[in-house]
Design a protein around this motif. Structure first.
Motif, PDB file in Angstrom:
ATOM      1  N   ILE A  22       8.629   5.710   7.234  1.00 44.94           N
ATOM      2  CA  ILE A  22       8.715   7.018   6.819  1.00 44.94           C
ATOM      3  C   ILE A  22       9.223   8.027   7.709  1.00 44.94           C
ATOM      4  CG2 ILE A  22       7.811   8.898   5.066  1.00 44.94           C
ATOM      5  CD1 ILE A  22       7.629   6.185   4.064  1.00 44.94           C
ATOM      6  N   ARG A  23      10.179   8.646   6.989  1.00 42.98           N
ATOM      7  CA  ARG A  23      11.331   9.656   7.754  1.00 42.98           C
ATOM      8  C   ARG A  23      10.017  10.701   8.530  1.00 42.98           C
ATOM      9  NH1 ARG A  23      16.362  11.863   4.783  1.00 42.98           N
ATOM     10  NH2 ARG A  23      16.926   9.748   5.148  1.00 42.98           N
ATOM     11  N   ASN A  24      10.321  11.211   9.379  1.00 47.02           N
ATOM     12  CA  ASN A  24       9.582  12.331  10.136  1.00 47.02           C
ATOM     13  C   ASN A  24       8.063  11.953  10.336  1.00 47.02           C
ATOM     14  OD1 ASN A  24      12.148  13.700  10.212  1.00 47.02           O
ATOM     15  ND2 ASN A  24      11.786  14.661   8.176  1.00 47.02           N
ATOM     16  N   GLY A  25       7.823  10.656  10.427  1.00 45.54           N
ATOM     17  CA  GLY A  25       6.434  10.491  10.619  1.00 45.54           C
ATOM     18  C   GLY A  25       5.494  10.896   9.552  1.00 45.54           C
ATOM     19  N   GLY A  26       6.064  10.774   8.299  1.00 49.71           N
ATOM     20  CA  GLY A  26       5.412  11.144   6.984  1.00 49.71           C
ATOM     21  C   GLY A  26       4.580  10.017   6.703  1.00 49.71           C
ATOM     22  N   LYS A  27       3.916  10.145   5.472  1.00 48.45           N
ATOM     23  CA  LYS A  27       2.853   9.308   4.932  1.00 48.45           C
ATOM     24  C   LYS A  27       3.577   8.509   3.458  1.00 48.45           C
ATOM     25  CE  LYS A  27      -1.934   8.881   3.973  1.00 48.45           C
ATOM     26  NZ  LYS A  27      -1.844   9.093   2.364  1.00 48.45           N
ATOM     27  N   LEU A  28       3.596   7.498   3.214  1.00 43.29           N
ATOM     28  CA  LEU A  28       4.149   6.756   2.234  1.00 43.29           C
ATOM     29  C   LEU A  28       3.143   6.893   1.173  1.00 43.29           C
ATOM     30  CD1 LEU A  28       6.192   4.725   0.619  1.00 43.29           C
ATOM     31  CD2 LEU A  28       4.329   3.066   1.143  1.00 43.29           C
ATOM     32  N   LYS A  29       3.797   7.395  -0.164  1.00 48.03           N
ATOM     33  CA  LYS A  29       3.382   7.800  -1.334  1.00 48.03           C
ATOM     34  C   LYS A  29       3.244   6.791  -2.347  1.00 48.03           C
ATOM     35  CE  LYS A  29       2.230  11.663  -4.627  1.00 48.03           C
ATOM     36  NZ  LYS A  29       2.521  13.168  -5.017  1.00 48.03           N
ATOM     37  N   ALA A  30       4.410   6.473  -2.611  1.00 52.10           N
ATOM     38  CA  ALA A  30       4.956   5.453  -3.714  1.00 52.10           C
ATOM     39  C   ALA A  30       6.417   4.910  -3.484  1.00 52.10           C
ATOM     40  CB  ALA A  30       4.777   6.060  -5.047  1.00 52.10           C
ATOM     41  N   PHE A  31       6.446   3.957  -3.981  1.00 46.37           N
ATOM     42  CA  PHE A  31       7.989   3.044  -3.939  1.00 46.37           C
ATOM     43  C   PHE A  31       8.305   2.629  -5.222  1.00 46.37           C
ATOM     44  CE2 PHE A  31       6.895  -1.283  -3.206  1.00 46.37           C
ATOM     45  CZ  PHE A  31       5.493  -1.257  -2.932  1.00 46.37           C
ATOM     46  N   ILE A  32       9.573   2.598  -5.507  1.00 48.40           N
ATOM     47  CA  ILE A  32      10.081   2.013  -6.790  1.00 48.40           C
ATOM     48  C   ILE A  32      10.678   0.681  -6.196  1.00 48.40           C
ATOM     49  CG2 ILE A  32      11.625   2.033  -8.855  1.00 48.40           C
ATOM     50  CD1 ILE A  32      11.313   5.095  -8.704  1.00 48.40           C
ATOM     51  N   PRO A  33      10.320  -0.329  -6.819  1.00 46.66           N
ATOM     52  CA  PRO A  33      10.860  -1.791  -5.816  1.00 46.66           C
ATOM     53  C   PRO A  33      12.160  -2.243  -6.227  1.00 46.66           C
ATOM     54  CG  PRO A  33       9.089  -2.326  -7.359  1.00 46.66           C
ATOM     55  CD  PRO A  33       9.148  -0.901  -7.440  1.00 46.66           C
ATOM     56  N   GLY A  34      12.763  -1.837  -7.467  1.00 44.71           N
ATOM     57  CA  GLY A  34      13.690  -2.506  -8.083  1.00 44.71           C
ATOM     58  C   GLY A  34      14.771  -1.838  -8.651  1.00 44.71           C
ATOM     59  N   GLY A  35      15.221  -0.791  -8.263  1.00 45.44           N
ATOM     60  CA  GLY A  35      15.929   0.045  -9.060  1.00 45.44           C
ATOM     61  C   GLY A  35      15.158   0.798  -9.971  1.00 45.44           C
ATOM     62  N   SER A  36      15.636   2.259 -10.373  1.00 50.41           N
ATOM     63  CA  SER A  36      15.118   3.315 -11.030  1.00 50.41           C
ATOM     64  C   SER A  36      14.120   2.707 -12.320  1.00 50.41           C
ATOM     65  CB  SER A  36      15.588   4.409 -11.354  1.00 50.41           C
ATOM     66  OG  SER A  36      16.731   4.133 -12.204  1.00 50.41           O
ATOM     67  N   SER A  37      14.635   1.786 -12.906  1.00 49.24           N
ATOM     68  CA  SER A  37      13.823   1.121 -14.200  1.00 49.24           C
ATOM     69  C   SER A  37      12.796   0.468 -13.823  1.00 49.24           C
ATOM     70  CB  SER A  37      14.933   0.133 -15.095  1.00 49.24           C
ATOM     71  OG  SER A  37      16.064   0.797 -15.158  1.00 49.24           O
ATOM     72  N   ALA A  38      12.485  -0.035 -12.699  1.00 50.09           N
ATOM     73  CA  ALA A  38      11.294  -0.580 -12.413  1.00 50.09           C
ATOM     74  C   ALA A  38      10.217   0.252 -12.319  1.00 50.09           C
ATOM     75  CB  ALA A  38      11.472  -1.476 -11.162  1.00 50.09           C
TER      76      ALA A  38
END
Lengths: 177, 443
Positions: free
Chosen positions: B272-288
């Motif tokens: 994560i940018r600037n040593g931040g913490k991951l909150k969430a991710f969308i794995p396969g394009g915005s419809s996923a």
């Protein structure tokens, strides 16, 4: 980032495209386009022919729609329905430089809103408006498909990526005319 | 697991876009091999490889090709889908920029397999430079007889044309894309009939994604069985993952199917940018559907991502750190879908706008107690077969998944608004239009 500066758009005045006709160069290009599609399906040439007209005149006026319809044997209403469906055909004359700011999620996560504020203030216009000198038109667009290099702004035909307010200023100042 | 890149092997090679460079790297050998084979054998090889559609749906490419009726006395068409409009996806552009001849060779082999003599590359209107690159590559290949009449002396003819779109997300859907090639508005068609039988100009048509087609030369050259050894049992080959958002090194990464999202986000992208913490991710394009940080160990293949509650889709990974307001993020996505709904089906046309209205007012501090129930109802009524094409599901899945994983943020925003509304009467109207809120925010 492109190697050469983005050239300005050629934009015809409202009067110039009231009743336009295709010159020889355009006519031969239209013939070339028609060859790509089966005979009897000349309607398929509509999108490419509209692109050709937009390159020539900068926007698609009602007169251009009539001329295109006549050439491809399509009704003016049908041509208008297609032209207005697609967001990239300009229905009004734009400025010399069309600034298309991607405002979808990935760009927003990387700071597009700051860029937008900066642009609006610098140019003194809102989205959908053109500067008084006819130099810039500012529009917000949906995902440009270059999310890895966010924030992205498309100026005419070129993508400008990984932008900051400073780098964008430099790019805008470097544009001709 | 790391392996040599296959699709993006030309990255960093000088002048990789030219035919000379492609031939240097063994290009067009697969085409020469394919046109000497029986078309049915070509299809069999692709079936053996198990390669699945990279555009998002994941349908096996070889099976799709085999649906084309060979005995129908009509021309057949091959279409390469380069409309790439799913937010978070930018792999096809990378392939075109790095190695356009690889894509062309894939198109030529696929066309030969389904007996098509005309192929179209439908490329989104914004990709002006990319369309020029493809035009140049086509001219080069034609000049050296890899396209055109009597390809490499085999007696097989093929013309490839570039057809530019003009700004419409919906045209990435294959039947809308076909309508758009025919010069119409991009309104998806009802299926059946499927494009393999009735496609463009009423003729049998196969539509494949750029990345899928880029796999084909490698499958023909090195064998379907070789391709099937890469990745997982049911998701074979390598996949291009496009990572954007809050990571140190966003970009396109090629990795075998089944690589975990942890390897992709923390390994390839440097975390994560600037040593931040991951909150969430969308794995396969915005419809996923969005996934919370604790699903980061999910392997990125079609089955595992589905099991984790999302979709591998196009491989567009959008990463968000813990500074992101989820109500804001959902509002942004719904703005996209409300803008891009073609307007043909009522549940999608009205539902996307309505959902955007509700989420926007929650974000602006005017939410109501019943709003989440309204969102759930919209998501039920506009998805799962209530619309002609999957755009209905495409905006409903984000709604349901954001509420499932981050519903607390929505509830908190609504509770704060309710508290404020109780203090400052009068109460706002339940369903209001955009204009009302625009004017309030401006004042």
């Amino acid at each position: 980032m492109t190697e050469v500066a983005t050239p300005p758009l050629v934009v015809a005045s409202i009067e110039a495209v009231e009743n336009p006709s295709f010159d020889e160069g355009m006519e031969s290009e239209i013939k070339r386009i028609l060859e790509r599609y089966p005979e009897g399906d000349s309607g398929a040439a509509l999108l490419p022919v509209l692109w050709l007209c937009q390159e020539r005149w900068g926007w698609i006026s009602p007169g251009v729609m009539r001329a295109v319809g006549q050439r491809l044997d399509l009704s003016p209403a049908f041509v208008e329905s297609v032209t207005s469906f697609y967001t990239m055909y300009m229905l009004r004359p734009p400025g010399k430089y069309l600034l298309q700011v991607c405002t979808t999620l990935s760009c927003q996560l990387c700071g597009t809103s700051g860029l937008v504020e900066h642009l609006k203030e610098k140019l003194g216009i809102d989205f959908g408006e053109t500067t008084a000198d006819g130099r810039f038109t500012l529009v917000d667009v949906q995902c440009l498909g270059a999310c890895g290099e966010a924030p992205v702004v498309q100026i005419n035909n070129d993508y400008y990526t990984d932008l900051t307010a400073d780098s964008l200023d430099e790019i805008l100042d470097g544009l001709d005319g | 697991m790391t392996i040599e890149p296959i699709l993006l092997a030309a990255r960093g090679v000088k002048n990789s876009r030219t035919l000379a460079s492609y031939l240097d790297r063994g290009g067009y050998k697969a085409l020469t091999k394919a046109v000497a084979m029986d078309p049915a054998k070509v299809i069999d090889e692709v079936k053996t490889s198990g390669v699945r559609g990279r555009g998002g749906a994941g349908f096996p490419a070889g099976v799709k090709w085999s649906f084309v009726p060979r005995d129908l006395p009509k021309p057949k068409y091959m279409i390469c889908n380069a409309d790439e409009s799913e937010p978070g996806t930018f792999k096809d552009r990378e392939l075109i920029l790095v190695d356009p001849h690889e894509v062309l060779e894939g198109i030529a082999i696929a066309s030969y397999a389904i007996d098509a003599h005309t192929a179209y590359i439908y490329i989104r209107g914004e990709f002006v430079r990319e369309a020029e690159i493809l035009e140049r590559a086509i001219a080069e290949a034609r000049d050296k007889n890899y396209l055109g009449k009597d390809i490499v002396g085999s007696g097989y003819d093929l013309e490839v044309h570039v057809h530019r779109g003009a700004g419409a997300y919906i045209c990435g859907e294959e039947t809308a894309l076909i309508e758009s090639i025919e010069g119409k508005r991009g309104l998806p068609r009802l299926k059946p009939p499927f494009p393999a039988v009735v496609g463009v100009f009423g003729c049998p048509t196969v539509v494949n994604n750029v990345e899928t087609l880029a796999c084909i030369p490698h499958i023909i050259e090195r064998g379907g069985a070789w391709f099937a050894t890469i990745g997982t049992e049911r998701s074979t080959g390598t996949k291009l993952f496009c990572v954007s958002g809050h990571v140190e090194r966003p970009g396109v990464y090629e990795a075998p199917m089944g690589t975990t999202f942890r390897e992709i986000i923390e390994g390839f992208c440097g975390g994560i940018r600037n040593g931040g913490k991951l909150k969430a991710f969308i794995p396969g394009g915005s419809s996923a559907p969005i996934l919370p940080a604790d699903r980061i160990d999910t392997p990125a293949d079609f089955e595992s991502v589905a099991e984790a509650g999302s979709m591998l889709g196009s491989g567009g990974v959008i990463v968000m750190d813990d500074t992101v307001d989820m109500v804001w993020a959902l509002e942004n996505l719904l703005t996209f879908y409300a803008h891009e709904s073609c307007g043909q089906c009522t549940p999608c046309r009205e539902g996307s706008d309505w959902a955007l209205d509700v989420v926007r007012r929650i974000r602006r501090g005017y939410g109501h107690a019943g709003d989440l129930e309204t969102l759930h109802r919209i998501a039920r009524f506009a998805s799962q077969g209530m619309t002609i094409c999957p755009l209905g599901d495409a905006f409903c899945l984000p709604i349901s998944s954001f509420l499932e994983h981050f519903g607390g943020e929505f509830e908190a925003a609504i509770a704060a608004a309710e508290k404020r509304a109780a203090t400052f009467l009068p109460i706002l109207p339940v369903r209001s239009d955009h204009a009302l809120f625009e004017s309030e925010e401006a004042s």
